[in-house]
Write a protein that holds these residues in place. Structure first.
Motif, PDB file in Angstrom:
ATOM      1  N   MET A 151       0.860  -1.175   0.000  1.00  0.00           N
ATOM      2  CA  MET A 151       0.000   0.000   0.000  1.00  0.00           C
ATOM      3  C   MET A 151       0.900   1.231   0.000  1.00  0.00           C
ATOM      4  SD  MET A 151      -3.057   0.740   2.771  1.00  0.00           S
ATOM      5  CE  MET A 151      -2.004   0.392   4.192  1.00  0.00           C
ATOM      6  N   ALA A 152       0.663   2.157  -0.920  1.00  0.00           N
ATOM      7  CA  ALA A 152       1.479   3.364  -1.006  1.00  0.00           C
ATOM      8  C   ALA A 152       0.692   4.431  -1.753  1.00  0.00           C
ATOM      9  CB  ALA A 152       2.805   3.079  -1.712  1.00  0.00           C
ATOM     10  N   PHE A 153       1.317   5.606  -1.904  1.00  0.00           N
ATOM     11  CA  PHE A 153       0.638   6.736  -2.533  1.00  0.00           C
ATOM     12  C   PHE A 153       1.384   7.188  -3.780  1.00  0.00           C
ATOM     13  CE2 PHE A 153      -0.558   6.619   1.852  1.00  0.00           C
ATOM     14  CZ  PHE A 153      -1.927   6.829   1.805  1.00  0.00           C
ATOM     15  N   ALA A 154       0.623   7.477  -4.821  1.00  0.00           N
ATOM     16  CA  ALA A 154       1.184   8.012  -6.055  1.00  0.00           C
ATOM     17  C   ALA A 154       1.651   9.448  -5.812  1.00  0.00           C
ATOM     18  CB  ALA A 154       0.121   7.968  -7.156  1.00  0.00           C
ATOM     19  N   PRO A 155       2.466   9.995  -6.711  1.00  0.00           N
ATOM     20  CA  PRO A 155       2.922  11.384  -6.533  1.00  0.00           C
ATOM     21  C   PRO A 155       1.791  12.399  -6.397  1.00  0.00           C
ATOM     22  CG  PRO A 155       4.282  10.280  -8.149  1.00  0.00           C
ATOM     23  CD  PRO A 155       3.161   9.326  -7.824  1.00  0.00           C
ATOM     24  N   ASP A 156       0.603  12.090  -6.926  1.00  0.00           N
ATOM     25  CA  ASP A 156      -0.526  13.012  -6.788  1.00  0.00           C
ATOM     26  C   ASP A 156      -1.297  12.813  -5.490  1.00  0.00           C
ATOM     27  OD1 ASP A 156      -1.813  10.619  -7.261  1.00  0.00           O
ATOM     28  OD2 ASP A 156      -2.842  11.274  -9.087  1.00  0.00           O
ATOM     29  N   GLY A 157      -0.811  11.918  -4.605  1.00  0.00           N
ATOM     30  CA  GLY A 157      -1.426  11.712  -3.301  1.00  0.00           C
ATOM     31  C   GLY A 157      -2.526  10.679  -3.258  1.00  0.00           C
ATOM     32  N   VAL A 158      -2.808  10.014  -4.382  1.00  0.00           N
ATOM     33  CA  VAL A 158      -3.866   9.007  -4.439  1.00  0.00           C
ATOM     34  C   VAL A 158      -3.357   7.670  -3.906  1.00  0.00           C
ATOM     35  CG1 VAL A 158      -5.373   7.688  -5.984  1.00  0.00           C
ATOM     36  CG2 VAL A 158      -5.031  10.134  -6.349  1.00  0.00           C
ATOM     37  N   LEU A 159      -4.194   6.989  -3.129  1.00  0.00           N
ATOM     38  CA  LEU A 159      -3.853   5.680  -2.564  1.00  0.00           C
ATOM     39  C   LEU A 159      -3.863   4.606  -3.647  1.00  0.00           C
ATOM     40  CD1 LEU A 159      -3.418   3.824  -0.026  1.00  0.00           C
ATOM     41  CD2 LEU A 159      -5.915   3.582   0.010  1.00  0.00           C
ATOM     42  N   TRP A 160      -2.794   3.817  -3.718  1.00  0.00           N
ATOM     43  CA  TRP A 160      -2.692   2.637  -4.585  1.00  0.00           C
ATOM     44  C   TRP A 160      -2.430   1.423  -3.713  1.00  0.00           C
ATOM     45  CZ3 TRP A 160      -0.742   2.558 -10.171  1.00  0.00           C
ATOM     46  CH2 TRP A 160      -1.072   3.742 -10.842  1.00  0.00           C
ATOM     47  N   ILE A 161      -2.927   0.265  -4.139  1.00  0.00           N
ATOM     48  CA  ILE A 161      -2.618  -0.984  -3.452  1.00  0.00           C
ATOM     49  C   ILE A 161      -2.227  -2.043  -4.480  1.00  0.00           C
ATOM     50  CG2 ILE A 161      -4.120  -0.539  -1.459  1.00  0.00           C
ATOM     51  CD1 ILE A 161      -6.178  -2.420  -2.704  1.00  0.00           C
ATOM     52  N   ALA A 162      -1.325  -2.931  -4.053  1.00  0.00           N
ATOM     53  CA  ALA A 162      -0.967  -4.102  -4.847  1.00  0.00           C
ATOM     54  C   ALA A 162      -1.688  -5.296  -4.240  1.00  0.00           C
ATOM     55  CB  ALA A 162       0.543  -4.322  -4.821  1.00  0.00           C
ATOM     56  N   SER A 163      -2.315  -6.103  -5.091  1.00  0.00           N
ATOM     57  CA  SER A 163      -3.165  -7.174  -4.590  1.00  0.00           C
ATOM     58  C   SER A 163      -3.215  -8.331  -5.569  1.00  0.00           C
ATOM     59  CB  SER A 163      -4.586  -6.639  -4.360  1.00  0.00           C
ATOM     60  OG  SER A 163      -5.236  -6.416  -5.610  1.00  0.00           O
ATOM     61  N   GLY A 164      -4.026  -9.326  -5.227  1.00  0.00           N
ATOM     62  CA  GLY A 164      -4.252 -10.445  -6.127  1.00  0.00           C
ATOM     63  C   GLY A 164      -4.983 -10.041  -7.388  1.00  0.00           C
ATOM     64  N   GLN A 165      -5.561  -8.844  -7.394  1.00  0.00           N
ATOM     65  CA  GLN A 165      -6.250  -8.308  -8.573  1.00  0.00           C
ATOM     66  C   GLN A 165      -5.366  -7.361  -9.372  1.00  0.00           C
ATOM     67  OE1 GLN A 165      -9.668  -7.303  -5.568  1.00  0.00           O
ATOM     68  NE2 GLN A 165     -10.482  -7.003  -7.630  1.00  0.00           N
ATOM     69  N   GLY A 166      -4.088  -7.308  -9.024  1.00  0.00           N
ATOM     70  CA  GLY A 166      -3.181  -6.379  -9.675  1.00  0.00           C
ATOM     71  C   GLY A 166      -3.074  -5.081  -8.903  1.00  0.00           C
ATOM     72  N   LEU A 167      -2.764  -3.993  -9.601  1.00  0.00           N
ATOM     73  CA  LEU A 167      -2.675  -2.684  -8.972  1.00  0.00           C
ATOM     74  C   LEU A 167      -4.027  -1.984  -9.047  1.00  0.00           C
ATOM     75  CD1 LEU A 167       0.775  -1.216 -10.050  1.00  0.00           C
ATOM     76  CD2 LEU A 167       0.027  -1.816  -7.764  1.00  0.00           C
ATOM     77  N   LEU A 168      -4.447  -1.438  -7.903  1.00  0.00           N
ATOM     78  CA  LEU A 168      -5.713  -0.720  -7.820  1.00  0.00           C
ATOM     79  C   LEU A 168      -5.442   0.671  -7.251  1.00  0.00           C
ATOM     80  CD1 LEU A 168      -7.837  -3.526  -6.097  1.00  0.00           C
ATOM     81  CD2 LEU A 168      -7.638  -3.099  -8.561  1.00  0.00           C
ATOM     82  N   ARG A 169      -6.226   1.668  -7.692  1.00  0.00           N
ATOM     83  CA  ARG A 169      -6.092   3.006  -7.116  1.00  0.00           C
ATOM     84  C   ARG A 169      -7.456   3.494  -6.635  1.00  0.00           C
ATOM     85  NH1 ARG A 169      -4.499   6.112 -12.708  1.00  0.00           N
ATOM     86  NH2 ARG A 169      -6.527   5.961 -13.744  1.00  0.00           N
ATOM     87  N   ARG A 170      -7.412   4.352  -5.644  1.00  0.00           N
ATOM     88  CA  ARG A 170      -8.661   4.799  -5.025  1.00  0.00           C
ATOM     89  C   ARG A 170      -9.320   5.920  -5.815  1.00  0.00           C
ATOM     90  NH1 ARG A 170      -9.795   8.586  -0.035  1.00  0.00           N
ATOM     91  NH2 ARG A 170     -11.868   7.879   0.605  1.00  0.00           N
ATOM     92  N   ASP A 171     -10.613   5.743  -6.036  1.00  0.00           N
ATOM     93  CA  ASP A 171     -11.479   6.792  -6.565  1.00  0.00           C
ATOM     94  C   ASP A 171     -12.145   7.418  -5.342  1.00  0.00           C
ATOM     95  OD1 ASP A 171     -13.553   8.328  -7.523  1.00  0.00           O
ATOM     96  OD2 ASP A 171     -14.310   6.825  -8.915  1.00  0.00           O
ATOM     97  N   ALA A 172     -11.646   8.586  -4.909  1.00  0.00           N
ATOM     98  CA  ALA A 172     -12.127   9.194  -3.673  1.00  0.00           C
ATOM     99  C   ALA A 172     -13.594   9.576  -3.749  1.00  0.00           C
ATOM    100  CB  ALA A 172     -11.275  10.418  -3.335  1.00  0.00           C
ATOM    101  N   ALA A 173     -14.059   9.988  -4.920  1.00  0.00           N
ATOM    102  CA  ALA A 173     -15.455  10.415  -5.060  1.00  0.00           C
ATOM    103  C   ALA A 173     -16.409   9.279  -4.732  1.00  0.00           C
ATOM    104  CB  ALA A 173     -15.697  10.926  -6.474  1.00  0.00           C
TER     105      ALA A 173
END
Length: 275
Positions: free
Chosen positions: A143-165
Motif C-alpha cells: 500500500m502506497a501513494f502516487a505522486p498526486d497523493g492518491v492511494l494505490w494498493i498491490a493485490s491479487g487483482q493487480g494494482l488498484l487506485r482509489r477513486d475518492a469520489a
C-alpha cells in the motif's frame, strides 16, 4: 525479535519487539529503550504487526490482537479496539501508512482498509472487502501513494487506485490485472512493479494509459519469488528484498547484484511487513 520497524523523524528507526518493547535506533547506532520491558500501551497483548510515525512524532502500532495504539512523544497513549468508539475493523491489521494529507491508512486481513484522522482518531473512510468497493477478498500485498497523493494498493487483482469520489478501488488501465507484490513510483509517469515473473517498468502515455517499457526476470537472475517490498534509491536503482536475499537491479546497465550472508548480513531472509 523485532516484528515492526519504521523510520523516526529524529533520525534512525523505531524498533518494535514481539513482546511490546519499543526502542529507537539513532543515527549514531545507539539503541535507546523507551521503557524497561514491554510498553504499558501494549498491555492488551498481541504481536506488533505494523508501526508508523505521524507528522507530529506520534508512534502508531497495530497488533495481532487488533489493538491500535498511539503513543505521543510525551508518553501519553491511547488505543482503539473493535469495542471502543471509532472502532477498528474486525480483521488482523497488516500494514499502516501515513498519507500525504497526514491521515493514517490501515489494511486489515480479510476485512479491508480504514482511514483515520491522526489527531482525533476519528474514522474518515472504510473500504470493505467484497465487490462493491473493488477489493474483492481483501488480499493485499502493499500500500502506497502516487505522486498526486492518491492511494494505490498491490493485490491479487493487480494494482488498484482509489477513486475518492466513490470511495472505491479501481483497476489501473494498462497495468496487470493479476498478482502484484510491490510497486514504487519513479515519477508521476514512471512506475516499477514486482510480479512473480520479475520486475516490470511502465510509463504513462498521452492517453493516460500505462505501457510496459521493460522487464527483468529469471533470465536476468531475479528469482521467481514473492518480494517483501520494492524500493528505488536516488541513483535510480531498484531494490527487491526477498526470502532469498536482497537484490539490486540497475536498469541502465541491466545489471543485477544479490546481497546475502556472503556480504556480512546475519540473515538473507526478509519477512513480510519488516521491509
Amino acid at each position: 525479535l523485532y516484528t515492526a520497524v519504521t523510520p523516526s523523524s529524529r533520525g534512525g528507526f523505531w524498533l518494535i519487539g514481539a513482546r511490546g518493547e519499543i526502542e529507537r535506533l539513532g543515527l549514531d547506532g545507539v539503541v535507546e529503550p523507551v521503557t524497561d520491558g514491554p510498553h504499558d500501551a501494549m498491555g492488551k497483548g498481541g504481536i506488533p504487526n505494523a508501526a508508523v510515525e505521524d507528522r507530529k512524532g506520534r508512534l502508531w502500532i497495530a497488533t495481532s490482537r487488533n489493538n491500535l495504539v498511539r503513543i505521543d512523544p510525551s508518553g501519553i497513549w491511547r488505543d482503539w479496539t473493535v469495542d471502543t468508539p471509532e472502532p477498528v475493523l474486525g480483521g488482523e491489521p497488516d500494514r499502516m501508512v501515513i498519507a500525504p494529507d497526514g491521515t493514517l491508512w490501515i489494511s486489515y486481513l480479510t476485512q479491508g482498509l480504514q482511514q483515520r484522522d491522526t489527531d482525533s482518531g476519528q474514522v474518515l473512510a472504510s473500504i470493505l472487502v467484497g465487490t462493491q468497493q473493488g477489493i474483492g477478498s481483501g488480499d493485499l500485498d502493499s500500500m502506497a501513494f502516487a505522486p498526486d497523493g492518491v492511494l494505490w494498493i498491490a493485490s491479487g487483482q493487480g494494482l488498484l487506485r482509489r477513486d475518492a469520489a466513490g470511495n472505491i478501488m479501481r483497476p489501473v488501465p494498462g497495468l496487470p490485472a493479476d498478482r502484484v507484490f510491490g510497486f514504487v513510483f519513479e515519477s508521476a509517469s514512471s512506475l516499477w512493479l514486482q510480479r512473480l515473473n520479475g520486475l516490470e517498468h511502465y510509463t504513462l502515455d498521452s492517453r493516460g494509459r500505462w505501457q510496459l517499457e521493460s522487464r527483468a526476470g529469471v533470465e536476468d537472475g531475479i528469482p521467481a519469488v514473492e518480494g517483501t517490498g520494492l524500493f528505488r534509491d536516488r541513483g535510480g536503482k531498484i531494490w527487491l528484498p526477498t526470502s532469498r536475499g536482497l537484490f539490486r537491479w540497475d536498469p541502465l546497465r541491466r545489471h543485477l547484484r544479490r546481497f546475502g550472508v556472503q556480504d556480512g548480513m546475519s540473515s538473507q531472509e526478509f519477512l513480510r511487513r519488516t521491509s
